[in-house]
Design an enzyme around this catalytic site. Sequence first.
Site, PDB file in Angstrom:
ATOM      1  N   HIS A  38      -0.464   7.500   1.040  1.00  0.00           N
ATOM      2  CA  HIS A  38      -1.554   6.624   1.475  1.00  0.00           C
ATOM      3  C   HIS A  38      -2.580   6.613   0.346  1.00  0.00           C
ATOM      4  O   HIS A  38      -3.481   7.458   0.291  1.00  0.00           O
ATOM      5  CB  HIS A  38      -2.163   7.149   2.782  1.00  0.00           C
ATOM      6  CG  HIS A  38      -3.247   6.275   3.314  1.00  0.00           C
ATOM      7  ND1 HIS A  38      -3.003   5.216   4.155  1.00  0.00           N
ATOM      8  CD2 HIS A  38      -4.594   6.276   3.107  1.00  0.00           C
ATOM      9  CE1 HIS A  38      -4.151   4.620   4.465  1.00  0.00           C
ATOM     10  NE2 HIS A  38      -5.132   5.237   3.826  1.00  0.00           N
TER      11      HIS A  38
ATOM     12  N   ASP B 184       6.588  10.131   5.166  1.00  0.00           N
ATOM     13  CA  ASP B 184       6.347   9.630   3.804  1.00  0.00           C
ATOM     14  C   ASP B 184       6.201   8.113   3.881  1.00  0.00           C
ATOM     15  O   ASP B 184       7.036   7.363   3.392  1.00  0.00           O
ATOM     16  CB  ASP B 184       7.484  10.041   2.865  1.00  0.00           C
ATOM     17  CG  ASP B 184       7.213   9.599   1.428  1.00  0.00           C
ATOM     18  OD1 ASP B 184       6.056   9.233   1.136  1.00  0.00           O
ATOM     19  OD2 ASP B 184       8.153   9.629   0.609  1.00  0.00           O
TER      20      ASP B 184
ATOM     21  N   ASP C 203      -8.732   6.038  -0.468  1.00  0.00           N
ATOM     22  CA  ASP C 203      -9.708   4.937  -0.420  1.00  0.00           C
ATOM     23  C   ASP C 203     -10.502   4.905  -1.730  1.00  0.00           C
ATOM     24  O   ASP C 203     -10.272   5.696  -2.626  1.00  0.00           O
ATOM     25  CB  ASP C 203     -10.659   5.129   0.772  1.00  0.00           C
ATOM     26  CG  ASP C 203     -11.526   6.367   0.613  1.00  0.00           C
ATOM     27  OD1 ASP C 203     -10.984   7.426   0.250  1.00  0.00           O
ATOM     28  OD2 ASP C 203     -12.752   6.299   0.820  1.00  0.00           O
TER      29      ASP C 203
ATOM     30  N   GLU D  48      -1.947  11.127   2.981  1.00  0.00           N
ATOM     31  CA  GLU D  48      -2.987  10.682   2.054  1.00  0.00           C
ATOM     32  C   GLU D  48      -3.047  11.668   0.884  1.00  0.00           C
ATOM     33  O   GLU D  48      -2.490  12.766   0.952  1.00  0.00           O
ATOM     34  CB  GLU D  48      -4.356  10.613   2.756  1.00  0.00           C
ATOM     35  CG  GLU D  48      -5.408   9.928   1.879  1.00  0.00           C
ATOM     36  CD  GLU D  48      -6.672   9.491   2.623  1.00  0.00           C
ATOM     37  OE1 GLU D  48      -6.781   9.745   3.837  1.00  0.00           O
ATOM     38  OE2 GLU D  48      -7.548   8.893   1.971  1.00  0.00           O
TER      39      GLU D  48
END
Length: 536
Positions: free
Chosen positions: A461, A507, A149, A516
Amino acid sequence: MNDQLSNIRINQTGYSDTLPTHVAVLSGNLMTLSKDGNLQASTQIETPETDESSGDKVTVINLGILSEGEYSVQCGEEYARHITVKKNPWKDVTNALIKGLYYQRCGCELKAEHAGRFTHPACHTAPASEWENKSVKKLVTGGWHDAGDYGKYVGPGAVTVAHLLYTYILCPEGCSDELNIPESGNGVPDILNEARYELEWMLKMQRDDGAFYHKLTKDHFAPFIMPQEDHDPEYLMPVSHCATAAACACLALSYRVYREFDAEFADRMLDAALRASEWLDENPDFVPFVNPEGVRTGMYGDRSDKDERFWAACELYAVTGEAEYQKKAEALYSDELRITSYGWAEVSGLGAMCCLFEIGDKPENTLYSVIKERFISECKKIQSLSESTGYGTALPPKGYGWGSILPIMSNAMSMIMYEMLTGDTSMRENALMQWNYALGLNALDICFVTGFGERSVMNPHHRPSGSDGIDDPVPGLISGGPNKGFPYSQTKEKLGEDVPPAKAYLDELPSADTNEIAIYWNSPAIFVGAFFNSIS
Ligand SMILES: [Zn+2]
Protein backbone atom coordinates in the site's frame (compact mmCIF):
# COMPACT_ATOMS: atom_id res chain seq x y z
CA MET A 1 7.37 -14.48 -7.39
CA ASN A 2 7.72 -18.13 -6.54
CA ASP A 3 4.14 -19.06 -5.63
CA GLN A 4 4.91 -22.42 -4.16
CA LEU A 5 4.94 -22.43 -0.37
CA SER A 6 7.91 -24.44 0.81
CA ASN A 7 7.94 -26.57 3.95
CA ILE A 8 11.28 -24.92 4.73
CA ARG A 9 11.46 -21.26 5.65
CA ILE A 10 14.69 -19.34 5.22
CA ASN A 11 16.20 -15.89 5.28
CA GLN A 12 15.73 -15.31 1.56
CA THR A 13 18.52 -12.73 1.36
CA GLY A 14 21.16 -15.22 2.50
CA TYR A 15 23.21 -15.98 5.57
CA SER A 16 26.52 -14.90 7.05
CA ASP A 17 29.59 -17.12 7.29
CA THR A 18 30.24 -15.74 10.79
CA LEU A 19 26.81 -16.32 12.33
CA PRO A 20 24.64 -19.41 12.80
CA THR A 21 22.30 -20.33 9.94
CA HIS A 22 18.73 -20.98 11.07
CA VAL A 23 15.95 -22.47 9.00
CA ALA A 24 12.40 -23.35 10.01
CA VAL A 25 10.99 -26.74 9.01
CA LEU A 26 7.29 -27.54 8.84
CA SER A 27 7.24 -31.30 8.76
CA GLY A 28 8.41 -34.22 10.79
CA ASN A 29 10.89 -35.72 8.38
CA LEU A 30 14.56 -36.13 7.75
CA MET A 31 16.14 -32.85 6.75
CA THR A 32 19.30 -32.82 4.68
CA LEU A 33 21.83 -30.09 4.01
CA SER A 34 23.94 -30.35 0.86
CA LYS A 35 26.68 -28.23 -0.66
CA ASP A 36 27.56 -28.68 -4.34
CA GLY A 37 25.53 -31.90 -4.31
CA ASN A 38 27.44 -33.36 -1.36
CA LEU A 39 25.56 -34.21 1.80
CA GLN A 40 26.85 -32.08 4.68
CA ALA A 41 24.45 -32.99 7.45
CA SER A 42 21.14 -34.62 8.16
CA THR A 43 18.80 -34.05 11.02
CA GLN A 44 15.80 -36.08 12.07
CA ILE A 45 13.07 -33.59 12.90
CA GLU A 46 11.30 -34.52 16.09
CA THR A 47 7.54 -34.10 16.30
CA PRO A 48 7.23 -30.33 16.03
CA GLU A 49 5.21 -28.24 18.42
CA THR A 50 2.41 -26.01 17.22
CA ASP A 51 3.28 -22.33 17.00
CA GLU A 52 0.38 -20.49 18.62
CA SER A 53 0.67 -17.37 16.43
CA SER A 54 0.55 -19.20 13.10
CA GLY A 55 -0.98 -22.61 13.85
CA ASP A 56 2.05 -24.15 12.10
CA LYS A 57 3.79 -27.23 13.38
CA VAL A 58 7.29 -25.88 13.08
CA THR A 59 10.83 -26.53 14.28
CA VAL A 60 13.68 -24.05 14.02
CA ILE A 61 16.92 -25.83 13.11
CA ASN A 62 20.30 -24.26 13.81
CA LEU A 63 22.65 -25.49 11.08
CA GLY A 64 25.60 -23.89 12.81
CA ILE A 65 28.11 -21.51 11.25
CA LEU A 66 28.50 -22.55 7.60
CA SER A 67 31.38 -21.70 5.28
CA GLU A 68 30.79 -19.56 2.20
CA GLY A 69 28.90 -21.23 -0.63
CA GLU A 70 25.59 -22.34 -2.10
CA TYR A 71 23.62 -24.91 -0.13
CA SER A 72 20.39 -26.75 -0.54
CA VAL A 73 18.13 -27.79 2.29
CA GLN A 74 15.55 -30.47 1.72
CA CYS A 75 12.96 -32.15 3.87
CA GLY A 76 11.11 -35.23 2.67
CA GLU A 77 10.12 -35.33 -0.99
CA GLU A 78 9.40 -31.59 -1.31
CA TYR A 79 11.58 -29.39 -3.46
CA ALA A 80 14.88 -28.24 -2.02
CA ARG A 81 15.39 -24.69 -0.79
CA HIS A 82 18.58 -22.96 -1.83
CA ILE A 83 20.49 -20.78 0.56
CA THR A 84 23.55 -18.64 0.05
CA VAL A 85 26.17 -18.20 2.75
CA LYS A 86 28.65 -15.38 2.29
CA LYS A 87 30.54 -12.56 3.92
CA ASN A 88 28.48 -9.49 4.73
CA PRO A 89 25.29 -10.84 3.15
CA TRP A 90 22.97 -8.04 4.32
CA LYS A 91 24.82 -4.97 3.07
CA ASP A 92 22.58 -4.64 0.01
CA VAL A 93 19.30 -5.00 1.86
CA THR A 94 20.38 -2.60 4.63
CA ASN A 95 21.52 -0.04 2.04
CA ALA A 96 18.22 -0.51 0.21
CA LEU A 97 16.27 0.15 3.41
CA ILE A 98 18.10 3.48 3.79
CA LYS A 99 17.70 4.25 0.10
CA GLY A 100 14.00 3.46 0.55
CA LEU A 101 13.82 6.75 2.49
CA TYR A 102 15.39 8.58 -0.47
CA TYR A 103 12.48 7.30 -2.60
CA GLN A 104 10.13 8.92 -0.06
CA ARG A 105 11.70 12.36 -0.58
CA CYS A 106 9.16 15.12 -1.22
CA GLY A 107 9.64 18.45 -2.91
CA CYS A 108 12.49 17.43 -5.20
CA GLU A 109 12.90 15.58 -8.46
CA LEU A 110 14.01 11.97 -8.13
CA LYS A 111 16.50 11.86 -10.99
CA ALA A 112 17.13 8.75 -13.04
CA GLU A 113 20.82 8.78 -12.10
CA HIS A 114 19.79 8.09 -8.47
CA ALA A 115 16.29 6.65 -8.76
CA GLY A 116 16.65 4.47 -11.88
CA ARG A 117 13.23 3.46 -13.15
CA PHE A 118 11.52 5.08 -10.18
CA THR A 119 12.19 8.66 -11.24
CA HIS A 120 9.57 11.40 -10.90
CA PRO A 121 9.43 15.22 -11.04
CA ALA A 122 9.30 17.38 -7.91
CA CYS A 123 6.07 17.09 -5.90
CA HIS A 124 4.24 19.18 -3.29
CA THR A 125 6.14 22.39 -4.00
CA ALA A 126 3.35 24.92 -3.31
CA PRO A 127 3.24 27.00 -0.10
CA ALA A 128 0.95 25.64 2.63
CA SER A 129 -1.60 27.54 4.72
CA GLU A 130 -2.08 27.20 8.43
CA TRP A 131 -5.31 25.24 8.92
CA GLU A 132 -6.39 27.54 11.73
CA ASN A 133 -5.59 30.77 9.89
CA LYS A 134 -5.57 30.22 6.19
CA SER A 135 -4.19 33.67 5.45
CA VAL A 136 -0.82 32.55 6.94
CA LYS A 137 1.12 30.81 4.20
CA LYS A 138 4.58 29.23 4.43
CA LEU A 139 6.86 27.39 2.09
CA VAL A 140 7.45 24.10 3.91
CA THR A 141 8.80 21.85 1.19
CA GLY A 142 11.04 18.83 1.65
CA GLY A 143 10.97 15.90 4.08
CA TRP A 144 9.87 12.35 3.44
CA HIS A 145 6.40 11.17 2.52
CA ASP A 146 5.45 9.38 5.71
CA ALA A 147 4.15 6.07 4.47
CA GLY A 148 1.86 4.87 1.70
CA ASP A 149 0.32 8.37 1.68
CA TYR A 150 1.91 11.75 0.91
CA GLY A 151 1.49 13.33 4.35
CA LYS A 152 4.42 14.52 6.44
CA TYR A 153 4.22 14.21 10.20
CA VAL A 154 6.69 15.67 12.71
CA GLY A 155 6.56 13.00 15.44
CA PRO A 156 6.99 9.98 13.15
CA GLY A 157 9.73 11.85 11.26
CA ALA A 158 11.60 12.64 14.50
CA VAL A 159 11.53 9.00 15.54
CA THR A 160 12.75 7.83 12.12
CA VAL A 161 15.68 10.27 12.16
CA ALA A 162 16.55 9.18 15.71
CA HIS A 163 16.72 5.53 14.61
CA LEU A 164 19.11 6.52 11.81
CA LEU A 165 21.30 8.63 14.06
CA TYR A 166 21.53 5.99 16.78
CA THR A 167 22.39 3.49 14.06
CA TYR A 168 25.23 5.80 13.06
CA ILE A 169 26.31 6.32 16.69
CA LEU A 170 26.18 2.67 17.76
CA CYS A 171 26.97 0.75 14.52
CA PRO A 172 28.89 3.17 12.26
CA GLU A 173 30.77 0.33 10.57
CA GLY A 174 27.43 -1.26 9.60
CA CYS A 175 26.47 1.73 7.44
CA SER A 176 27.75 2.03 3.89
CA ASP A 177 28.45 5.08 1.76
CA GLU A 178 27.32 3.47 -1.46
CA LEU A 179 23.73 4.66 -1.49
CA ASN A 180 23.97 6.71 -4.70
CA ILE A 181 21.88 9.59 -3.39
CA PRO A 182 22.43 13.18 -4.58
CA GLU A 183 24.75 14.02 -1.65
CA SER A 184 26.89 10.86 -1.89
CA GLY A 185 30.60 11.63 -1.84
CA ASN A 186 30.28 14.95 0.02
CA GLY A 187 32.37 13.75 2.96
CA VAL A 188 29.36 13.11 5.20
CA PRO A 189 28.18 9.53 5.78
CA ASP A 190 25.20 8.79 3.52
CA ILE A 191 22.96 7.74 6.41
CA LEU A 192 23.40 11.27 7.80
CA ASN A 193 22.90 12.83 4.36
CA GLU A 194 19.57 11.05 4.09
CA ALA A 195 18.49 11.98 7.63
CA ARG A 196 19.36 15.64 6.96
CA TYR A 197 16.76 15.76 4.19
CA GLU A 198 14.08 15.22 6.85
CA LEU A 199 15.76 17.48 9.42
CA GLU A 200 15.84 20.50 7.09
CA TRP A 201 12.09 20.07 6.61
CA MET A 202 11.48 19.58 10.34
CA LEU A 203 13.15 22.93 11.07
CA LYS A 204 10.61 24.60 8.78
CA MET A 205 7.77 23.02 10.78
CA GLN A 206 8.54 25.17 13.86
CA ARG A 207 6.27 28.10 14.58
CA ASP A 208 7.82 31.41 15.73
CA ASP A 209 6.84 30.71 19.36
CA GLY A 210 8.87 27.47 19.41
CA ALA A 211 6.01 24.98 19.00
CA PHE A 212 5.93 22.49 16.12
CA TYR A 213 3.04 21.95 13.78
CA HIS A 214 1.81 18.39 14.21
CA LYS A 215 1.73 17.64 10.50
CA LEU A 216 1.67 18.94 6.95
CA THR A 217 -1.10 17.20 5.02
CA LYS A 218 -4.16 17.81 2.94
CA ASP A 219 -7.57 17.40 4.51
CA HIS A 220 -7.92 13.97 2.89
CA PHE A 221 -5.68 11.21 1.54
CA ALA A 222 -4.78 11.43 -2.15
CA PRO A 223 -6.07 8.74 -4.49
CA PHE A 224 -3.50 6.36 -6.00
CA ILE A 225 -1.75 8.95 -8.16
CA MET A 226 1.91 9.90 -8.49
CA PRO A 227 3.04 12.58 -6.01
CA GLN A 228 3.64 15.21 -8.71
CA GLU A 229 -0.02 14.84 -9.73
CA ASP A 230 -1.26 15.54 -6.22
CA HIS A 231 -2.06 19.25 -6.37
CA ASP A 232 -4.75 19.69 -3.70
CA PRO A 233 -3.68 22.21 -1.05
CA GLU A 234 -1.62 21.11 1.93
CA TYR A 235 -2.14 22.59 5.38
CA LEU A 236 -0.02 23.16 8.47
CA MET A 237 -2.20 21.42 11.03
CA PRO A 238 -2.28 22.77 14.62
CA VAL A 239 0.78 22.51 16.85
CA SER A 240 0.96 19.70 19.43
CA HIS A 241 2.82 18.85 22.61
CA CYS A 242 3.97 15.47 21.31
CA ALA A 243 5.29 16.83 18.00
CA THR A 244 7.09 19.66 19.80
CA ALA A 245 8.72 17.41 22.39
CA ALA A 246 9.71 14.76 19.82
CA ALA A 247 11.21 17.38 17.52
CA CYS A 248 13.00 18.95 20.49
CA ALA A 249 14.60 15.60 21.38
CA CYS A 250 15.45 14.72 17.80
CA LEU A 251 17.03 18.10 17.05
CA ALA A 252 19.15 18.04 20.22
CA LEU A 253 20.38 14.56 19.28
CA SER A 254 21.04 15.78 15.73
CA TYR A 255 23.09 18.72 17.02
CA ARG A 256 25.41 16.24 18.72
CA VAL A 257 25.82 14.11 15.59
CA TYR A 258 26.14 16.84 12.92
CA ARG A 259 28.33 19.40 14.70
CA GLU A 260 31.53 17.71 13.50
CA PHE A 261 30.31 17.95 9.89
CA ASP A 262 28.48 21.29 9.76
CA ALA A 263 28.57 23.53 12.83
CA GLU A 264 26.15 26.12 11.41
CA PHE A 265 23.50 23.46 10.68
CA ALA A 266 24.04 21.88 14.09
CA ASP A 267 23.64 25.26 15.84
CA ARG A 268 20.36 25.92 14.03
CA MET A 269 19.08 22.60 15.32
CA LEU A 270 20.14 23.22 18.92
CA ASP A 271 18.57 26.67 18.82
CA ALA A 272 15.31 25.14 17.56
CA ALA A 273 15.44 22.43 20.24
CA LEU A 274 15.93 25.01 23.01
CA ARG A 275 13.05 27.15 21.73
CA ALA A 276 10.84 24.03 21.63
CA SER A 277 11.86 23.23 25.20
CA GLU A 278 10.90 26.73 26.34
CA TRP A 279 7.48 26.39 24.69
CA LEU A 280 6.99 23.07 26.49
CA ASP A 281 7.86 24.76 29.81
CA GLU A 282 5.36 27.51 29.12
CA ASN A 283 2.68 25.00 28.10
CA PRO A 284 2.91 22.25 30.72
CA ASP A 285 -0.61 20.86 30.38
CA PHE A 286 -0.87 18.09 27.82
CA VAL A 287 -3.48 18.54 25.11
CA PRO A 288 -3.84 15.50 22.85
CA PHE A 289 -3.80 16.22 19.14
CA VAL A 290 -7.04 15.44 17.37
CA ASN A 291 -7.76 15.95 13.70
CA PRO A 292 -9.62 19.24 13.20
CA GLU A 293 -13.12 18.81 11.87
CA GLY A 294 -13.03 17.93 8.18
CA VAL A 295 -9.49 16.49 8.27
CA ARG A 296 -9.16 12.79 7.55
CA THR A 297 -5.39 12.20 7.21
CA GLY A 298 -3.34 10.19 9.73
CA MET A 299 -3.88 11.49 13.25
CA TYR A 300 -0.93 10.04 15.14
CA GLY A 301 -2.74 10.81 18.34
CA ASP A 302 -1.22 10.02 21.72
CA ARG A 303 -2.49 9.62 25.26
CA SER A 304 0.48 11.25 26.93
CA ASP A 305 3.47 13.49 26.21
CA LYS A 306 5.47 12.26 29.22
CA ASP A 307 7.58 9.89 27.15
CA GLU A 308 8.33 12.57 24.52
CA ARG A 309 9.22 15.06 27.28
CA PHE A 310 11.42 12.43 28.98
CA TRP A 311 13.28 11.75 25.72
CA ALA A 312 13.72 15.51 25.15
CA ALA A 313 15.05 16.07 28.68
CA CYS A 314 17.58 13.25 28.25
CA GLU A 315 18.84 14.56 24.90
CA LEU A 316 19.09 18.15 26.15
CA TYR A 317 20.97 16.98 29.22
CA ALA A 318 23.34 14.96 27.03
CA VAL A 319 24.02 18.06 24.92
CA THR A 320 24.20 20.82 27.53
CA GLY A 321 25.14 18.98 30.73
CA GLU A 322 22.79 21.35 32.56
CA ALA A 323 21.27 20.10 35.79
CA GLU A 324 17.90 21.60 34.84
CA TYR A 325 17.40 18.92 32.17
CA GLN A 326 18.71 16.15 34.35
CA LYS A 327 16.14 17.09 37.03
CA LYS A 328 13.40 17.09 34.40
CA ALA A 329 14.40 13.63 33.18
CA GLU A 330 14.41 12.32 36.75
CA ALA A 331 11.01 13.84 37.45
CA LEU A 332 9.49 12.43 34.27
CA TYR A 333 10.95 8.94 34.60
CA SER A 334 8.72 6.24 36.05
CA ASP A 335 8.16 2.52 35.69
CA GLU A 336 5.21 3.34 33.45
CA LEU A 337 7.58 4.40 30.66
CA ARG A 338 8.12 1.51 28.29
CA ILE A 339 11.87 1.75 27.92
CA THR A 340 12.09 -0.91 25.21
CA SER A 341 9.64 0.90 22.89
CA TYR A 342 11.03 3.09 20.12
CA GLY A 343 7.99 3.78 17.94
CA TRP A 344 6.20 7.08 17.28
CA ALA A 345 3.60 6.57 20.03
CA GLU A 346 5.96 5.48 22.79
CA VAL A 347 9.44 6.97 22.57
CA SER A 348 10.70 6.17 26.07
CA GLY A 349 13.17 3.69 24.60
CA LEU A 350 14.91 6.55 22.78
CA GLY A 351 15.28 8.41 26.08
CA ALA A 352 16.65 5.22 27.61
CA MET A 353 19.15 4.87 24.73
CA CYS A 354 20.34 8.42 25.33
CA CYS A 355 20.68 7.76 29.04
CA LEU A 356 22.49 4.42 28.64
CA PHE A 357 24.75 5.16 25.68
CA GLU A 358 25.21 8.94 25.53
CA ILE A 359 25.07 10.27 29.05
CA GLY A 360 26.47 7.00 30.36
CA ASP A 361 27.55 5.76 33.75
CA LYS A 362 28.50 8.97 35.55
CA PRO A 363 27.92 9.74 39.23
CA GLU A 364 25.56 12.60 38.33
CA ASN A 365 23.52 10.36 35.99
CA THR A 366 21.31 8.97 38.72
CA LEU A 367 18.98 7.34 36.23
CA TYR A 368 21.69 5.19 34.65
CA SER A 369 21.68 2.26 37.06
CA VAL A 370 17.89 2.31 37.48
CA ILE A 371 17.29 2.24 33.73
CA LYS A 372 20.06 -0.26 33.04
CA GLU A 373 18.70 -2.74 35.55
CA ARG A 374 15.17 -2.45 34.21
CA PHE A 375 16.33 -2.54 30.60
CA ILE A 376 18.23 -5.79 31.19
CA SER A 377 15.24 -7.32 32.89
CA GLU A 378 12.94 -6.31 29.99
CA CYS A 379 15.42 -7.76 27.48
CA LYS A 380 15.36 -11.09 29.30
CA LYS A 381 11.57 -11.15 28.96
CA ILE A 382 11.92 -10.42 25.23
CA GLN A 383 14.42 -13.24 24.84
CA SER A 384 12.10 -15.67 26.66
CA LEU A 385 9.29 -14.59 24.37
CA SER A 386 11.44 -15.29 21.31
CA GLU A 387 12.28 -18.72 22.66
CA SER A 388 8.65 -19.55 23.39
CA THR A 389 7.41 -19.13 19.80
CA GLY A 390 7.63 -21.62 16.95
CA TYR A 391 9.54 -19.34 14.56
CA GLY A 392 11.59 -17.63 17.26
CA THR A 393 9.70 -14.39 16.62
CA ALA A 394 9.62 -12.15 19.68
CA LEU A 395 5.92 -11.34 19.48
CA PRO A 396 3.00 -12.97 21.29
CA PRO A 397 -0.13 -13.93 19.28
CA LYS A 398 -1.90 -10.83 20.60
CA GLY A 399 0.97 -8.63 19.41
CA TYR A 400 0.11 -8.95 15.71
CA GLY A 401 -1.56 -5.57 15.34
CA TRP A 402 -1.22 -2.83 12.72
CA GLY A 403 2.48 -2.61 11.79
CA SER A 404 3.56 -5.75 13.64
CA ILE A 405 6.99 -5.36 12.08
CA LEU A 406 7.65 -2.48 14.50
CA PRO A 407 7.51 -4.41 17.80
CA ILE A 408 9.45 -7.25 16.18
CA MET A 409 12.25 -4.94 14.98
CA SER A 410 12.11 -3.03 18.30
CA ASN A 411 12.61 -6.25 20.21
CA ALA A 412 15.61 -7.02 18.02
CA MET A 413 16.98 -3.54 18.78
CA SER A 414 16.60 -4.14 22.52
CA MET A 415 18.40 -7.48 22.41
CA ILE A 416 21.21 -5.93 20.35
CA MET A 417 21.56 -3.11 22.86
CA TYR A 418 21.60 -5.66 25.67
CA GLU A 419 24.75 -7.07 24.07
CA MET A 420 26.26 -3.59 23.66
CA LEU A 421 25.49 -2.74 27.25
CA THR A 422 26.67 -5.93 28.92
CA GLY A 423 29.11 -7.56 26.46
CA ASP A 424 27.05 -10.73 26.85
CA THR A 425 26.29 -12.21 23.41
CA SER A 426 23.65 -14.65 24.61
CA MET A 427 20.77 -12.74 22.98
CA ARG A 428 22.47 -12.38 19.61
CA GLU A 429 20.79 -15.39 18.00
CA ASN A 430 17.40 -14.28 19.28
CA ALA A 431 17.96 -10.86 17.73
CA LEU A 432 19.05 -12.54 14.51
CA MET A 433 15.78 -14.52 14.40
CA GLN A 434 13.88 -11.20 14.18
CA TRP A 435 16.03 -10.12 11.21
CA ASN A 436 15.43 -13.55 9.67
CA TYR A 437 11.69 -13.04 10.23
CA ALA A 438 11.71 -9.79 8.25
CA LEU A 439 13.57 -11.45 5.40
CA GLY A 440 11.49 -14.58 4.97
CA LEU A 441 11.81 -16.94 7.91
CA ASN A 442 8.18 -16.63 8.90
CA ALA A 443 4.77 -18.27 8.68
CA LEU A 444 3.99 -16.54 5.37
CA ASP A 445 7.28 -17.48 3.64
CA ILE A 446 7.52 -13.82 2.58
CA CYS A 447 10.42 -11.41 2.53
CA PHE A 448 8.85 -8.19 3.82
CA VAL A 449 11.38 -5.89 2.11
CA THR A 450 10.40 -4.94 -1.44
CA GLY A 451 12.89 -5.90 -4.13
CA PHE A 452 14.46 -8.72 -2.11
CA GLY A 453 13.86 -12.45 -1.81
CA GLU A 454 12.32 -15.09 -4.04
CA ARG A 455 8.89 -14.54 -2.45
CA SER A 456 8.76 -10.81 -1.81
CA VAL A 457 6.08 -8.20 -1.14
CA MET A 458 4.85 -7.13 -4.59
CA ASN A 459 1.80 -4.95 -3.91
CA PRO A 460 2.51 -2.67 -0.96
CA HIS A 461 0.00 0.00 0.00
CA HIS A 462 2.26 2.75 -1.37
CA ARG A 463 0.95 5.34 -3.80
CA PRO A 464 4.01 5.62 -6.08
CA SER A 465 4.35 1.82 -6.30
CA GLY A 466 0.68 1.56 -7.19
CA SER A 467 0.61 4.32 -9.80
CA ASP A 468 3.99 4.45 -11.59
CA GLY A 469 3.09 1.84 -14.21
CA ILE A 470 6.05 -0.34 -13.19
CA ASP A 471 5.25 -3.91 -12.15
CA ASP A 472 7.88 -4.02 -9.42
CA PRO A 473 7.26 -1.98 -6.29
CA VAL A 474 9.67 0.79 -5.28
CA PRO A 475 12.55 -1.16 -3.69
CA GLY A 476 13.78 -1.13 -0.09
CA LEU A 477 10.44 -0.59 1.67
CA ILE A 478 9.37 -2.83 4.54
CA SER A 479 5.76 -3.87 4.88
CA GLY A 480 3.92 -3.53 8.19
CA GLY A 481 2.98 -7.23 7.96
CA PRO A 482 0.30 -9.35 9.62
CA ASN A 483 -2.42 -7.54 11.50
CA LYS A 484 -5.01 -9.58 13.36
CA GLY A 485 -5.68 -6.82 15.89
CA PHE A 486 -7.24 -4.04 13.83
CA PRO A 487 -7.93 -5.31 10.30
CA TYR A 488 -10.23 -3.73 7.76
CA SER A 489 -13.54 -5.52 7.38
CA GLN A 490 -12.67 -6.49 3.79
CA THR A 491 -9.39 -8.05 4.99
CA LYS A 492 -11.30 -10.01 7.61
CA GLU A 493 -13.75 -11.15 4.98
CA LYS A 494 -11.02 -12.32 2.61
CA LEU A 495 -8.91 -14.09 5.22
CA GLY A 496 -11.73 -15.44 7.37
CA GLU A 497 -12.33 -14.94 11.08
CA ASP A 498 -10.12 -17.83 12.06
CA VAL A 499 -6.93 -16.80 10.28
CA PRO A 500 -4.04 -17.15 12.74
CA PRO A 501 -2.48 -13.82 13.79
CA ALA A 502 0.88 -14.37 12.05
CA LYS A 503 -0.95 -15.12 8.78
CA ALA A 504 -3.39 -12.19 8.86
CA TYR A 505 -1.75 -10.61 5.84
CA LEU A 506 -2.65 -9.75 2.24
CA ASP A 507 -0.06 -8.76 -0.35
CA GLU A 508 -2.64 -6.47 -1.90
CA LEU A 509 -2.47 -2.77 -2.62
CA PRO A 510 -5.69 -1.72 -0.83
CA SER A 511 -4.66 -3.49 2.37
CA ALA A 512 -3.13 -0.56 4.26
CA ASP A 513 -3.97 -2.54 7.40
CA THR A 514 -1.47 -5.32 6.59
CA ASN A 515 0.68 -4.12 3.70
CA GLU A 516 1.42 -0.43 4.08
CA ILE A 517 4.98 0.79 4.31
CA ALA A 518 6.22 3.53 6.66
CA ILE A 519 9.46 5.44 7.19
CA TYR A 520 9.47 4.50 10.90
CA TRP A 521 9.26 0.78 10.05
CA ASN A 522 12.20 1.01 7.68
CA SER A 523 14.31 2.76 10.29
CA PRO A 524 14.36 0.16 13.10
CA ALA A 525 15.11 -2.47 10.44
CA ILE A 526 18.05 -0.29 9.37
CA PHE A 527 19.37 -0.34 12.95
CA VAL A 528 19.11 -4.13 13.08
CA GLY A 529 20.63 -4.60 9.61
CA ALA A 530 23.53 -2.28 10.38
CA PHE A 531 24.32 -4.20 13.56
CA PHE A 532 24.42 -7.52 11.76
CA ASN A 533 26.49 -5.95 8.97
CA SER A 534 29.01 -4.90 11.57
CA ILE A 535 29.54 -8.49 12.78
CA SER A 536 29.10 -10.48 9.58
ZN1 LIG B 1 5.69 15.10 -2.20
